[in-house]
Design a protein around this motif. Sequence first.
Motif, PDB file in Angstrom:
ATOM      1  N   SER A  46      17.913  37.059   5.663  1.00 55.61           N
ATOM      2  CA  SER A  46      17.495  36.012   4.725  1.00 55.61           C
ATOM      3  C   SER A  46      16.394  35.120   5.283  1.00 55.61           C
ATOM      4  O   SER A  46      15.449  34.762   4.584  1.00 55.61           O
ATOM      5  CB  SER A  46      18.689  35.167   4.305  1.00 55.61           C
ATOM      6  OG  SER A  46      19.228  34.511   5.425  1.00 55.61           O
ATOM      7  N   ALA A  71      13.088  36.973   5.163  1.00 48.58           N
ATOM      8  CA  ALA A  71      12.543  37.063   3.809  1.00 48.58           C
ATOM      9  C   ALA A  71      11.886  35.746   3.422  1.00 48.58           C
ATOM     10  O   ALA A  71      10.823  35.715   2.807  1.00 48.58           O
ATOM     11  CB  ALA A  71      13.651  37.413   2.824  1.00 48.58           C
ATOM     12  N   ARG A  72      12.526  34.644   3.809  1.00 44.97           N
ATOM     13  CA  ARG A  72      11.988  33.319   3.494  1.00 44.97           C
ATOM     14  C   ARG A  72      10.644  33.121   4.189  1.00 44.97           C
ATOM     15  O   ARG A  72       9.660  32.696   3.574  1.00 44.97           O
ATOM     16  CB  ARG A  72      12.985  32.252   3.952  1.00 44.97           C
ATOM     17  CG  ARG A  72      12.815  30.916   3.252  1.00 44.97           C
ATOM     18  CD  ARG A  72      13.828  29.901   3.774  1.00 44.97           C
ATOM     19  NE  ARG A  72      15.138  30.478   4.047  1.00 44.97           N
ATOM     20  CZ  ARG A  72      15.759  30.411   5.231  1.00 44.97           C
ATOM     21  NH1 ARG A  72      15.203  29.774   6.242  1.00 44.97           N
ATOM     22  NH2 ARG A  72      16.945  30.977   5.393  1.00 44.97           N
ATOM     23  N   SER A  73      10.571  33.457   5.460  1.00 48.25           N
ATOM     24  CA  SER A  73       9.313  33.319   6.206  1.00 48.25           C
ATOM     25  C   SER A  73       8.217  34.149   5.558  1.00 48.25           C
ATOM     26  O   SER A  73       7.101  33.673   5.334  1.00 48.25           O
ATOM     27  CB  SER A  73       9.491  33.805   7.647  1.00 48.25           C
ATOM     28  OG  SER A  73      10.391  32.970   8.335  1.00 48.25           O
ATOM     29  N   ARG A  74       8.553  35.382   5.260  1.00 48.37           N
ATOM     30  CA  ARG A  74       7.573  36.285   4.665  1.00 48.37           C
ATOM     31  C   ARG A  74       7.012  35.709   3.366  1.00 48.37           C
ATOM     32  O   ARG A  74       5.802  35.708   3.136  1.00 48.37           O
ATOM     33  CB  ARG A  74       8.241  37.637   4.401  1.00 48.37           C
ATOM     34  CG  ARG A  74       7.275  38.745   4.080  1.00 48.37           C
ATOM     35  CD  ARG A  74       7.991  40.086   4.015  1.00 48.37           C
ATOM     36  NE  ARG A  74       7.038  41.182   4.093  1.00 48.37           N
ATOM     37  CZ  ARG A  74       6.294  41.605   3.079  1.00 48.37           C
ATOM     38  NH1 ARG A  74       6.402  41.016   1.906  1.00 48.37           N
ATOM     39  NH2 ARG A  74       5.436  42.597   3.242  1.00 48.37           N
ATOM     40  N   ALA A  75       7.917  35.196   2.526  1.00 53.37           N
ATOM     41  CA  ALA A  75       7.493  34.640   1.241  1.00 53.37           C
ATOM     42  C   ALA A  75       6.585  33.425   1.440  1.00 53.37           C
ATOM     43  O   ALA A  75       5.555  33.275   0.777  1.00 53.37           O
ATOM     44  CB  ALA A  75       8.716  34.258   0.406  1.00 53.37           C
ATOM     45  N   ARG A  76       6.975  32.560   2.394  1.00 53.83           N
ATOM     46  CA  ARG A  76       6.156  31.372   2.667  1.00 53.83           C
ATOM     47  C   ARG A  76       4.760  31.777   3.101  1.00 53.83           C
ATOM     48  O   ARG A  76       3.763  31.207   2.665  1.00 53.83           O
ATOM     49  CB  ARG A  76       6.781  30.572   3.814  1.00 53.83           C
ATOM     50  CG  ARG A  76       7.750  29.528   3.351  1.00 53.83           C
ATOM     51  CD  ARG A  76       8.028  28.580   4.517  1.00 53.83           C
ATOM     52  NE  ARG A  76       9.344  27.963   4.389  1.00 53.83           N
ATOM     53  CZ  ARG A  76       9.960  27.330   5.357  1.00 53.83           C
ATOM     54  NH1 ARG A  76       9.400  27.251   6.558  1.00 53.83           N
ATOM     55  NH2 ARG A  76      11.125  26.778   5.158  1.00 53.83           N
ATOM     56  N   ILE A  84       3.131  34.557   2.511  1.00 47.96           N
ATOM     57  CA  ILE A  84       2.358  35.127   1.405  1.00 47.96           C
ATOM     58  C   ILE A  84       1.893  34.038   0.447  1.00 47.96           C
ATOM     59  O   ILE A  84       0.748  34.047  -0.011  1.00 47.96           O
ATOM     60  CB  ILE A  84       3.182  36.211   0.690  1.00 47.96           C
ATOM     61  CG1 ILE A  84       3.265  37.447   1.600  1.00 47.96           C
ATOM     62  CG2 ILE A  84       2.586  36.576  -0.658  1.00 47.96           C
ATOM     63  CD1 ILE A  84       3.918  38.647   0.981  1.00 47.96           C
ATOM     64  N   ASP A  85       2.789  33.076   0.164  1.00 49.12           N
ATOM     65  CA  ASP A  85       2.407  31.981  -0.737  1.00 49.12           C
ATOM     66  C   ASP A  85       1.197  31.234  -0.203  1.00 49.12           C
ATOM     67  O   ASP A  85       0.251  30.946  -0.932  1.00 49.12           O
ATOM     68  CB  ASP A  85       3.578  31.003  -0.911  1.00 49.12           C
ATOM     69  CG  ASP A  85       4.636  31.550  -1.864  1.00 49.12           C
ATOM     70  OD1 ASP A  85       4.364  32.595  -2.505  1.00 49.12           O
ATOM     71  OD2 ASP A  85       5.713  30.945  -1.975  1.00 49.12           O
ATOM     72  N   ARG A 116      -2.084  33.259  -0.226  1.00 46.04           N
ATOM     73  CA  ARG A 116      -2.689  33.374  -1.553  1.00 46.04           C
ATOM     74  C   ARG A 116      -3.675  32.247  -1.840  1.00 46.04           C
ATOM     75  O   ARG A 116      -4.583  32.397  -2.656  1.00 46.04           O
ATOM     76  CB  ARG A 116      -1.606  33.352  -2.639  1.00 46.04           C
ATOM     77  CG  ARG A 116      -1.199  34.720  -3.083  1.00 46.04           C
ATOM     78  CD  ARG A 116      -0.320  34.686  -4.309  1.00 46.04           C
ATOM     79  NE  ARG A 116       0.749  35.673  -4.212  1.00 46.04           N
ATOM     80  CZ  ARG A 116       0.557  36.988  -4.214  1.00 46.04           C
ATOM     81  NH1 ARG A 116      -0.659  37.475  -4.320  1.00 46.04           N
ATOM     82  NH2 ARG A 116       1.575  37.813  -4.105  1.00 46.04           N
ATOM     83  N   HIS A 173       5.410  39.886  10.926  1.00 49.77           N
ATOM     84  CA  HIS A 173       5.431  40.375   9.544  1.00 49.77           C
ATOM     85  C   HIS A 173       4.154  41.140   9.198  1.00 49.77           C
ATOM     86  O   HIS A 173       4.188  42.136   8.493  1.00 49.77           O
ATOM     87  CB  HIS A 173       5.611  39.206   8.569  1.00 49.77           C
ATOM     88  CG  HIS A 173       7.013  38.687   8.512  1.00 49.77           C
ATOM     89  ND1 HIS A 173       8.022  39.346   7.851  1.00 49.77           N
ATOM     90  CD2 HIS A 173       7.582  37.586   9.051  1.00 49.77           C
ATOM     91  CE1 HIS A 173       9.152  38.666   7.972  1.00 49.77           C
ATOM     92  NE2 HIS A 173       8.918  37.583   8.703  1.00 49.77           N
TER      93      HIS A 173
END
Lengths: 186, 186
Positions: B6, B9-14, B16-17, B20, B46
């Motif tokens: 978990s 996944a949180r790090s990865r999403a941050r 990518i956000d 962007r 990542h």
Amino acid sequence: MAALRSDAARSRARIIDIARTHDRATLRLNEVAREAGVGVGTVYRHFPTVHALVEALSVDTLDAMLATSRRAAAVPDPGEGLALYLRSALTLQLEDGGLQAVLLSPEDEAEAVRTVKREIFETFASLLEAARAAGAIRADLTVGHLAHLVCGIEHAVRLGSPDDLPLLLQVMLDGLKPQPLATYTG
Amino acid sequence: MAALRSDAARSRARIIDIARTHDRATLRLNEVAREAGVGVGTVYRHFPTVHALVEALSVDTLDAMLATSRRAAAVPDPGEGLALYLRSALTLQLEDGGLQAVLLSPEDEAEAVRTVKREIFETFASLLEAARAAGAIRADLTVGHLAHLVCGIEHAVRLGSPDDLPLLLQVMLDGLKPQPLATYTG
DNA sequence: CGTTCAAGCGGATAGGTCATCCGCTTGAGA
DNA sequence: TCTCAAGCGGATGACCTATCCGCTTGAACG
């Protein structure tokens, strides 16, 4: 440009000679200095930025481009004249990997470059105007559009092989003509 | 890809956000790390290279491109189908500044990207084949030529304004048609 | 739960590049 | 020959990239 001292002229020439053997997009001033056998400071004094050196490498090509544009202006058929210029410009840009950057740059290091660029664009503009008046080209195209298209086709050719040049150039030239029939605009 | 923990996944999403919000051409992994509030090591784990991150930012666009190509394949008129795809591909490439690099890269970090790219190219190839069979396009053009031309027009539009897109696209589409008359080939 | 440990994390830092600055050298005019 | 502005070299500070490793944590399992 004031007359250079003999040693300075020698350094400048060495730097340019070495720089010519490098890819314009990945020029490293320190590397050029080492290969040219001069100090880094010498390179940076002659060419404060990479762009200044790229510009210096393109002056001959710019002269050739201006000469070509004037030759094109002398062609009787305006459509053929414009086509000749576009073909030549594309060829020169493909031969000189730094030319696109020099042509598109809003700032020029050397006054001479600014002048030649202006003259090229002026001749280019009158070529376009003549072609438009002769009905040889779409009426909605500006000089900017054409210049950008040439850069775009250059890009496309670089992505593939130089052998693609004739075909991709022809696609562009055909697309520039006023279209006889309605085109699909979905 | 194995299920992520978990926190991973949180790090990865941050990451990518934050990525962007950056220009794809000048992504700095260390800067992204700082802004995302994670350690540099986390970003590099990542996404080992800048290209890996750029790829991750483009997966949605790649999916959209594949969907569009399939929609285009369903259009009854092959010429219109190909034109629709070319227009859509160009639009997507202009919206996603990293897409051209992802599409042209011979190596893909993510297996999923490799797969989608292959499917896109396959669909693209059959669109071209159908258009050629229908006589809607020059016979000497390959999928490679078309892909490169789209990248070239993308380049041209980026040099000017997005407003130039319809015109430059139309020039390309018109140039792709079999030409009725002999063209000047000086 | 408590225990265990593979997975994940952070960030210090080694390694590399860029471009400036300044003391030394030299060309060339007087 | 003398003088000194012009030119030269390269040490170096500033900055950036990407790795490595000791610490932390999620989650599987008894």
